[in-house]
Motif scaffolding. Structure first.
Motif, PDB file in Angstrom:
ATOM      1  N   ASP A   9      -1.847  51.849  19.989  1.00  0.00           N
ATOM      2  CA  ASP A   9      -1.466  51.009  21.121  1.00  0.00           C
ATOM      3  C   ASP A   9       0.023  50.671  21.023  1.00  0.00           C
ATOM      4  O   ASP A   9       0.700  51.080  20.079  1.00  0.00           O
ATOM      5  CB  ASP A   9      -2.319  49.743  21.181  1.00  0.00           C
ATOM      6  N   LEU A  10       0.523  49.931  22.013  1.00  0.00           N
ATOM      7  CA  LEU A  10       1.948  49.590  22.042  1.00  0.00           C
ATOM      8  C   LEU A  10       2.382  48.765  20.840  1.00  0.00           C
ATOM      9  O   LEU A  10       3.479  48.961  20.315  1.00  0.00           O
ATOM     10  CB  LEU A  10       2.271  48.826  23.323  1.00  0.00           C
ATOM     11  N   THR A  11       1.554  47.856  20.415  1.00  0.00           N
ATOM     12  CA  THR A  11       1.909  47.004  19.280  1.00  0.00           C
ATOM     13  C   THR A  11       2.148  47.840  18.039  1.00  0.00           C
ATOM     14  O   THR A  11       3.163  47.677  17.349  1.00  0.00           O
ATOM     15  CB  THR A  11       0.804  45.962  19.019  1.00  0.00           C
ATOM     16  N   GLU A  12       1.236  48.747  17.759  1.00  0.00           N
ATOM     17  CA  GLU A  12       1.393  49.602  16.585  1.00  0.00           C
ATOM     18  C   GLU A  12       2.628  50.492  16.715  1.00  0.00           C
ATOM     19  O   GLU A  12       3.355  50.703  15.746  1.00  0.00           O
ATOM     20  CB  GLU A  12       0.146  50.466  16.392  1.00  0.00           C
ATOM     21  N   ALA A  13       2.885  51.000  17.915  1.00  0.00           N
ATOM     22  CA  ALA A  13       4.056  51.850  18.129  1.00  0.00           C
ATOM     23  C   ALA A  13       5.341  51.079  17.846  1.00  0.00           C
ATOM     24  O   ALA A  13       6.264  51.598  17.213  1.00  0.00           O
ATOM     25  CB  ALA A  13       4.059  52.384  19.557  1.00  0.00           C
ATOM     26  N   HIS A  14       5.390  49.831  18.276  1.00  0.00           N
ATOM     27  CA  HIS A  14       6.591  49.039  18.039  1.00  0.00           C
ATOM     28  C   HIS A  14       6.721  48.625  16.567  1.00  0.00           C
ATOM     29  O   HIS A  14       7.842  48.457  16.073  1.00  0.00           O
ATOM     30  CB  HIS A  14       6.632  47.838  18.971  1.00  0.00           C
ATOM     31  N   GLY A  21      13.570  51.669  12.411  1.00  0.00           N
ATOM     32  CA  GLY A  21      14.854  51.027  12.672  1.00  0.00           C
ATOM     33  C   GLY A  21      15.404  50.314  11.451  1.00  0.00           C
ATOM     34  O   GLY A  21      16.613  50.309  11.210  1.00  0.00           O
ATOM     35  N   ALA A  22      14.515  49.721  10.653  1.00  0.00           N
ATOM     36  CA  ALA A  22      14.935  49.031   9.434  1.00  0.00           C
ATOM     37  C   ALA A  22      15.515  50.008   8.416  1.00  0.00           C
ATOM     38  O   ALA A  22      16.263  49.604   7.529  1.00  0.00           O
ATOM     39  CB  ALA A  22      13.759  48.277   8.822  1.00  0.00           C
ATOM     40  N   HIS A  23      15.174  51.288   8.556  1.00  0.00           N
ATOM     41  CA  HIS A  23      15.695  52.314   7.660  1.00  0.00           C
ATOM     42  C   HIS A  23      16.778  53.154   8.335  1.00  0.00           C
ATOM     43  O   HIS A  23      17.090  54.257   7.883  1.00  0.00           O
ATOM     44  CB  HIS A  23      14.552  53.208   7.163  1.00  0.00           C
ATOM     45  N   GLY A  24      17.321  52.664   9.429  1.00  0.00           N
ATOM     46  CA  GLY A  24      18.437  53.320  10.095  1.00  0.00           C
ATOM     47  C   GLY A  24      18.089  54.508  10.959  1.00  0.00           C
ATOM     48  O   GLY A  24      18.950  55.316  11.289  1.00  0.00           O
ATOM     49  N   ILE A  25      16.829  54.619  11.357  1.00  0.00           N
ATOM     50  CA  ILE A  25      16.402  55.735  12.211  1.00  0.00           C
ATOM     51  C   ILE A  25      16.142  55.203  13.615  1.00  0.00           C
ATOM     52  O   ILE A  25      15.281  54.347  13.817  1.00  0.00           O
ATOM     53  CB  ILE A  25      15.131  56.413  11.656  1.00  0.00           C
ATOM     54  N   ASP A  26      16.902  55.709  14.581  1.00  0.00           N
ATOM     55  CA  ASP A  26      16.686  55.329  15.972  1.00  0.00           C
ATOM     56  C   ASP A  26      15.423  56.010  16.485  1.00  0.00           C
ATOM     57  O   ASP A  26      15.168  57.175  16.185  1.00  0.00           O
ATOM     58  CB  ASP A  26      17.870  55.746  16.839  1.00  0.00           C
ATOM     59  N   SER A  27      14.637  55.261  17.259  1.00  0.00           N
ATOM     60  CA  SER A  27      13.395  55.813  17.788  1.00  0.00           C
ATOM     61  C   SER A  27      13.184  55.333  19.216  1.00  0.00           C
ATOM     62  O   SER A  27      13.837  54.404  19.686  1.00  0.00           O
ATOM     63  CB  SER A  27      12.211  55.407  16.910  1.00  0.00           C
ATOM     64  N   HIS A  28      12.275  55.996  19.880  1.00  0.00           N
ATOM     65  CA  HIS A  28      11.908  55.650  21.254  1.00  0.00           C
ATOM     66  C   HIS A  28      10.390  55.543  21.329  1.00  0.00           C
ATOM     67  O   HIS A  28       9.676  56.451  20.892  1.00  0.00           O
ATOM     68  CB  HIS A  28      12.403  56.716  22.227  1.00  0.00           C
ATOM     69  N   VAL A  29       9.910  54.443  21.884  1.00  0.00           N
ATOM     70  CA  VAL A  29       8.468  54.260  22.081  1.00  0.00           C
ATOM     71  C   VAL A  29       8.142  54.688  23.500  1.00  0.00           C
ATOM     72  O   VAL A  29       8.670  54.138  24.465  1.00  0.00           O
ATOM     73  CB  VAL A  29       8.053  52.795  21.841  1.00  0.00           C
ATOM     74  N   GLY A  30       7.275  55.674  23.619  1.00  0.00           N
ATOM     75  CA  GLY A  30       6.877  56.173  24.932  1.00  0.00           C
ATOM     76  C   GLY A  30       5.448  55.773  25.256  1.00  0.00           C
ATOM     77  O   GLY A  30       4.652  55.504  24.374  1.00  0.00           O
ATOM     78  N   GLY A  31       5.154  55.734  26.544  1.00  0.00           N
ATOM     79  CA  GLY A  31       3.796  55.439  26.982  1.00  0.00           C
ATOM     80  C   GLY A  31       3.584  54.019  27.467  1.00  0.00           C
ATOM     81  O   GLY A  31       2.449  53.599  27.645  1.00  0.00           O
ATOM     82  N   HIS A  32       4.657  53.280  27.703  1.00  0.00           N
ATOM     83  CA  HIS A  32       4.509  51.890  28.158  1.00  0.00           C
ATOM     84  C   HIS A  32       3.709  51.795  29.456  1.00  0.00           C
ATOM     85  O   HIS A  32       2.815  50.977  29.579  1.00  0.00           O
ATOM     86  CB  HIS A  32       5.874  51.240  28.364  1.00  0.00           C
ATOM     87  N   TYR A  33       4.036  52.630  30.407  1.00  0.00           N
ATOM     88  CA  TYR A  33       3.386  52.535  31.709  1.00  0.00           C
ATOM     89  C   TYR A  33       1.984  53.126  31.715  1.00  0.00           C
ATOM     90  O   TYR A  33       1.160  52.785  32.552  1.00  0.00           O
ATOM     91  CB  TYR A  33       4.256  53.209  32.767  1.00  0.00           C
ATOM     92  N   LEU A  34       1.693  53.990  30.775  1.00  0.00           N
ATOM     93  CA  LEU A  34       0.359  54.576  30.705  1.00  0.00           C
ATOM     94  C   LEU A  34      -0.670  53.579  30.196  1.00  0.00           C
ATOM     95  O   LEU A  34      -1.849  53.700  30.490  1.00  0.00           O
ATOM     96  CB  LEU A  34       0.373  55.812  29.806  1.00  0.00           C
TER      97      LEU A  34
END
Length: 106
Positions: A9-14, A21-34
Motif C-alpha cells: 500500500d501507499l504507507t509501505e511504499a513511502h 532517501g535516508a541512504h541518499g537514493i532518490d526514489s519515486h512512489v507510483g500508484g497514488h491515484y490507483l
C-alpha cells in the motif's frame, strides 16, 4: 527508472522511499491515484517504488536488509509478494463483470 519494490500500500511504499532517501537514493512512489480506484477498500499491489537505473542494485540491497529485519517474535512478516496482488486482480475483474452486467441491464 526501475521498480525497486512493489509495495502492499501507499504507507509501505513511502516507508521504503524514506529508507532509500535516508541512504541518499532518490526514489519515486507510483500508484497514488490507483489506490482510490476501489474506494475505501485497502487495495493492494498497486503501488511501487522506482529508482534510477544506477541506484537499483544498492536500493535492492537496502530493501533486502529491511525485509530481513521485518520480524515479530522471531517470525517473518509477509512481504508484498504474499498473494495480495492475486486477490486484488480477481476483485477488479469481479467489479468489472458487475459493472458490465449493470450496463447491459440498463
Amino acid at each position: 527508472m526501475q521498480i525497486a519494490y512493489n509495495a502492499r500500500d501507499l504507507t509501505e511504499a513511502h516507508i521504503i522511499a524514506g529508507l532509500l532517501g535516508a541512504h541518499g537514493i532518490d526514489s519515486h512512489v507510483g500508484g497514488h491515484y490507483l489506490q482510490g480506484a476501489l474506494g475505501e477498500i485497502g487495495a493492494a499491489g498497486f503501488t511501487n517504488v522506482q529508482v534510477d537505473d544506477e541506484d537499483y542494485l544498492e536500493a535492492r540491497r537496502l530493501i533486502a536488509e529491511y525485509e530481513g529485519a521485518a520480524t515479530t517474535d522471531g517470525r517473518r512478516i509477509p512481504s508484498a509478494d504474499d498473494g495480495s496482488e492475486f486477490y486484488a486482480r480477481w476483485f477488479l475483474l469481479l467489479m468489472l463483470a458487475v459493472a458490465v452486467g449493470f450496463v447491459l441491464v440498463l
